[in-house]
Scaffold this motif. Structure first.
Motif, PDB file in Angstrom:
ATOM      1  N   GLN A  87       0.840  -1.197   0.000  1.00  0.00           N
ATOM      2  CA  GLN A  87       0.000   0.000   0.000  1.00  0.00           C
ATOM      3  C   GLN A  87       0.874   1.245   0.000  1.00  0.00           C
ATOM      4  O   GLN A  87       1.902   1.293   0.671  1.00  0.00           O
ATOM      5  N   ALA A  88       0.450   2.252  -0.762  1.00  0.00           N
ATOM      6  CA  ALA A  88       1.065   3.577  -0.685  1.00  0.00           C
ATOM      7  C   ALA A  88       0.336   4.353   0.407  1.00  0.00           C
ATOM      8  O   ALA A  88      -0.829   4.721   0.249  1.00  0.00           O
ATOM      9  N   CYS A  89       1.007   4.564   1.534  1.00  0.00           N
ATOM     10  CA  CYS A  89       0.350   5.109   2.725  1.00  0.00           C
ATOM     11  C   CYS A  89       0.875   6.500   3.056  1.00  0.00           C
ATOM     12  O   CYS A  89       2.094   6.715   3.102  1.00  0.00           O
ATOM     13  N   PRO A  90      -0.012   7.479   3.287  1.00  0.00           N
ATOM     14  CA  PRO A  90       0.441   8.769   3.801  1.00  0.00           C
ATOM     15  C   PRO A  90       1.085   8.604   5.171  1.00  0.00           C
ATOM     16  O   PRO A  90       0.644   7.772   5.978  1.00  0.00           O
ATOM     17  N   LEU A  91       2.112   9.379   5.433  1.00  0.00           N
ATOM     18  CA  LEU A  91       2.730   9.422   6.755  1.00  0.00           C
ATOM     19  C   LEU A  91       2.155  10.606   7.515  1.00  0.00           C
ATOM     20  O   LEU A  91       2.183  11.738   7.031  1.00  0.00           O
ATOM     21  N   LEU A  92       1.615  10.340   8.704  1.00  0.00           N
ATOM     22  CA  LEU A  92       0.973  11.376   9.503  1.00  0.00           C
ATOM     23  C   LEU A  92       1.820  11.701  10.725  1.00  0.00           C
ATOM     24  O   LEU A  92       2.182  10.803  11.498  1.00  0.00           O
ATOM     25  N   GLU A  93       2.127  12.975  10.906  1.00  0.00           N
ATOM     26  CA  GLU A  93       2.833  13.432  12.103  1.00  0.00           C
ATOM     27  C   GLU A  93       1.819  13.937  13.123  1.00  0.00           C
ATOM     28  O   GLU A  93       0.931  14.737  12.791  1.00  0.00           O
ATOM     29  N   ALA A  94       1.945  13.475  14.350  1.00  0.00           N
ATOM     30  CA  ALA A  94       1.057  13.937  15.421  1.00  0.00           C
ATOM     31  C   ALA A  94       1.478  15.349  15.830  1.00  0.00           C
ATOM     32  O   ALA A  94       2.612  15.563  16.266  1.00  0.00           O
ATOM     33  N   LEU A  95       0.569  16.298  15.695  1.00  0.00           N
ATOM     34  CA  LEU A  95       0.850  17.675  16.087  1.00  0.00           C
ATOM     35  C   LEU A  95       0.559  17.920  17.554  1.00  0.00           C
ATOM     36  O   LEU A  95       1.000  18.931  18.118  1.00  0.00           O
ATOM     37  N   THR A  96      -0.203  17.018  18.159  1.00  0.00           N
ATOM     38  CA  THR A  96      -0.496  17.050  19.593  1.00  0.00           C
ATOM     39  C   THR A  96      -0.468  15.603  20.084  1.00  0.00           C
ATOM     40  O   THR A  96      -0.534  14.676  19.269  1.00  0.00           O
ATOM     41  N   PRO A  97      -0.388  15.359  21.375  1.00  0.00           N
ATOM     42  CA  PRO A  97      -0.520  13.971  21.855  1.00  0.00           C
ATOM     43  C   PRO A  97      -1.885  13.408  21.468  1.00  0.00           C
ATOM     44  O   PRO A  97      -2.895  14.116  21.492  1.00  0.00           O
ATOM     45  N   LEU A  98      -1.920  12.132  21.106  1.00  0.00           N
ATOM     46  CA  LEU A  98      -3.152  11.497  20.659  1.00  0.00           C
ATOM     47  C   LEU A  98      -3.402  10.229  21.459  1.00  0.00           C
ATOM     48  O   LEU A  98      -2.480   9.455  21.720  1.00  0.00           O
ATOM     49  N   GLU A  99      -4.651  10.041  21.853  1.00  0.00           N
ATOM     50  CA  GLU A  99      -5.045   8.801  22.498  1.00  0.00           C
ATOM     51  C   GLU A  99      -5.564   7.829  21.451  1.00  0.00           C
ATOM     52  O   GLU A  99      -6.095   8.231  20.416  1.00  0.00           O
ATOM     53  N   ALA A 100      -5.414   6.544  21.724  1.00  0.00           N
ATOM     54  CA  ALA A 100      -5.931   5.535  20.810  1.00  0.00           C
ATOM     55  C   ALA A 100      -7.459   5.624  20.765  1.00  0.00           C
ATOM     56  O   ALA A 100      -8.121   5.914  21.765  1.00  0.00           O
ATOM     57  N   GLY A 101      -8.025   5.381  19.597  1.00  0.00           N
ATOM     58  CA  GLY A 101      -9.481   5.414  19.456  1.00  0.00           C
ATOM     59  C   GLY A 101      -9.893   5.837  18.063  1.00  0.00           C
ATOM     60  O   GLY A 101      -9.066   6.248  17.248  1.00  0.00           O
ATOM     61  N   THR A 102     -11.186   5.736  17.798  1.00  0.00           N
ATOM     62  CA  THR A 102     -11.733   6.090  16.491  1.00  0.00           C
ATOM     63  C   THR A 102     -12.413   7.451  16.567  1.00  0.00           C
ATOM     64  O   THR A 102     -13.213   7.688  17.476  1.00  0.00           O
ATOM     65  N   ARG A 103     -12.070   8.324  15.634  1.00  0.00           N
ATOM     66  CA  ARG A 103     -12.700   9.643  15.620  1.00  0.00           C
ATOM     67  C   ARG A 103     -12.713  10.186  14.194  1.00  0.00           C
ATOM     68  O   ARG A 103     -12.048   9.666  13.303  1.00  0.00           O
ATOM     69  N   THR A 104     -13.493  11.259  14.021  1.00  0.00           N
ATOM     70  CA  THR A 104     -13.693  11.844  12.702  1.00  0.00           C
ATOM     71  C   THR A 104     -12.908  13.141  12.578  1.00  0.00           C
ATOM     72  O   THR A 104     -12.885  13.953  13.508  1.00  0.00           O
ATOM     73  N   PHE A 105     -12.285  13.312  11.411  1.00  0.00           N
ATOM     74  CA  PHE A 105     -11.481  14.501  11.157  1.00  0.00           C
ATOM     75  C   PHE A 105     -11.901  15.155   9.844  1.00  0.00           C
ATOM     76  O   PHE A 105     -12.351  14.482   8.916  1.00  0.00           O
ATOM     77  N   ALA A 106     -11.698  16.464   9.798  1.00  0.00           N
ATOM     78  CA  ALA A 106     -11.809  17.202   8.544  1.00  0.00           C
ATOM     79  C   ALA A 106     -10.402  17.395   8.004  1.00  0.00           C
ATOM     80  O   ALA A 106      -9.525  17.916   8.694  1.00  0.00           O
ATOM     81  N   ALA A 107     -10.188  16.929   6.780  1.00  0.00           N
ATOM     82  CA  ALA A 107      -8.872  17.039   6.152  1.00  0.00           C
ATOM     83  C   ALA A 107      -8.869  18.209   5.179  1.00  0.00           C
ATOM     84  O   ALA A 107      -9.707  18.280   4.284  1.00  0.00           O
TER      85      ALA A 107
END
Length: 274
Positions: A88-108
């Motif tokens: 797979q060609a996968c985007p690499l995402l840098e965490a800009l803040t600390p993140l907890e594990a879980g499912t959530r919705t984002f606006a890209a």
């Protein structure tokens, strides 16, 4: 800059600020992967080549940017714990803040422009010379254009290496502006124009003329410069000479028009006269 927003639901791995993890489709039935990765909740994956260009940020419901696309990587199915044979060609995402594990919705969405600068130097790539022109390209561009991401590269005076890198940065990762320094003169290893001209969709003769005119006003030896500029898909590529002085002079000639040029390349429908 023309900005579009898309909504995505992601399953996040726990991250500290600054951690970088790929975003991949992880089958729910697959065995746990030994390689941490964020998961996309629905197919298809965001297209890292087009929709998720470098510098795209993911905003949570509060409007806070939590993740940013900083590159891409090809992951084999073994790294993804996938049952299929395909990488797979996968985007690499840098965490800009600390993140907890879980499912959530984002606006890209992506705001502003992404800059890549490339210094061509055999000695620099071998660690024998400090890079002075590269950081200057970044700082002078940053002072005139709003940037969402910037990254520098140092490579030898190798036309194949330059060609491959520019194609990946423009077509694979989606940088808006690529500046190169070095290889525009008449020395045997000066092959930057020959490397890049075959890639251009369109030349930018006005940029080339503006750089030459400005340089000739400073020194008559500027006449031997073979600096070129052009577009590759939605990316503007500009080659600059290798010295700090020439980089500054040539950039000053084109920076006032760069923002408008990028807007038009990305589909701005407004009248140029306004």
């Amino acid at each position: 800059m023309l900005a579009t927003e898309t909504i995505h639901t992601l399953s996040l791995h726990a991250c500290a600020e600054g951690d970088i993890l790929p975003l991949a489709f992880l089958p729910a039935t697959a065995a746990p992967s030994p390689y941490p990765a964020h998961g996309a909740a629905v197919r298809p994956l965001p297209d890292g080549n087009r929709d998720w260009r470098i510098g795209t940020c993911l905003f949570d419901a509060s409007g806070t940017a939590r993740l940013k696309v900083v590159g891409r990587v090809l992951l084999p199915h073994t790294a993804l714990a996938s049952e299929g044979p395909h990488a797979q060609a996968c985007p690499l995402l840098e965490a800009l803040t600390p993140l907890e594990a879980g499912t959530r919705t984002f606006a890209a969405r992506r705001e502003h422009w992404a800059l890549a600068w490339i210094t061509l130097s055999d000695k620099g790539a071998a660690g024998l010379r400090a890079d002075e022109s590269g950081p200057l390209m970044a700082s002078e561009t940053r002072a005139k254009l709003p940037l969402c991401h910037e990254q520098g590269f140092m490579i030898p005076d190798d036309p194949q290496a330059l060609r491959s890198l520019v194609m990946e940065l423009a077509l694979g990762q989606g940088y808006d502006l690529i500046l190169t320094s070095g290889g525009t003169g008449l020395a045997p290893r000066d092959t930057t124009p020959e490397a890049l001209l075959p890639l251009f969709d369109r030349r930018l003769p006005g940029f080339e003329q503006a750089m030459m005119q400005t340089s000739l006003a400073k020194t008559p030896t500027a006449a031997i410069s073979r600096a070129v500029a052009g577009t590759l898909d939605r990316t503007i590529v500009i080659t600059l000479p290798g010295s700090r002085k020439a980089v500054s002079e040539n950039l000053a000639a084109v920076l006032p028009a760069l923002g408008h040029a990028l807007e038009k390349l990305h589909g701005d429908p407004s009248d140029c006269g306004k």
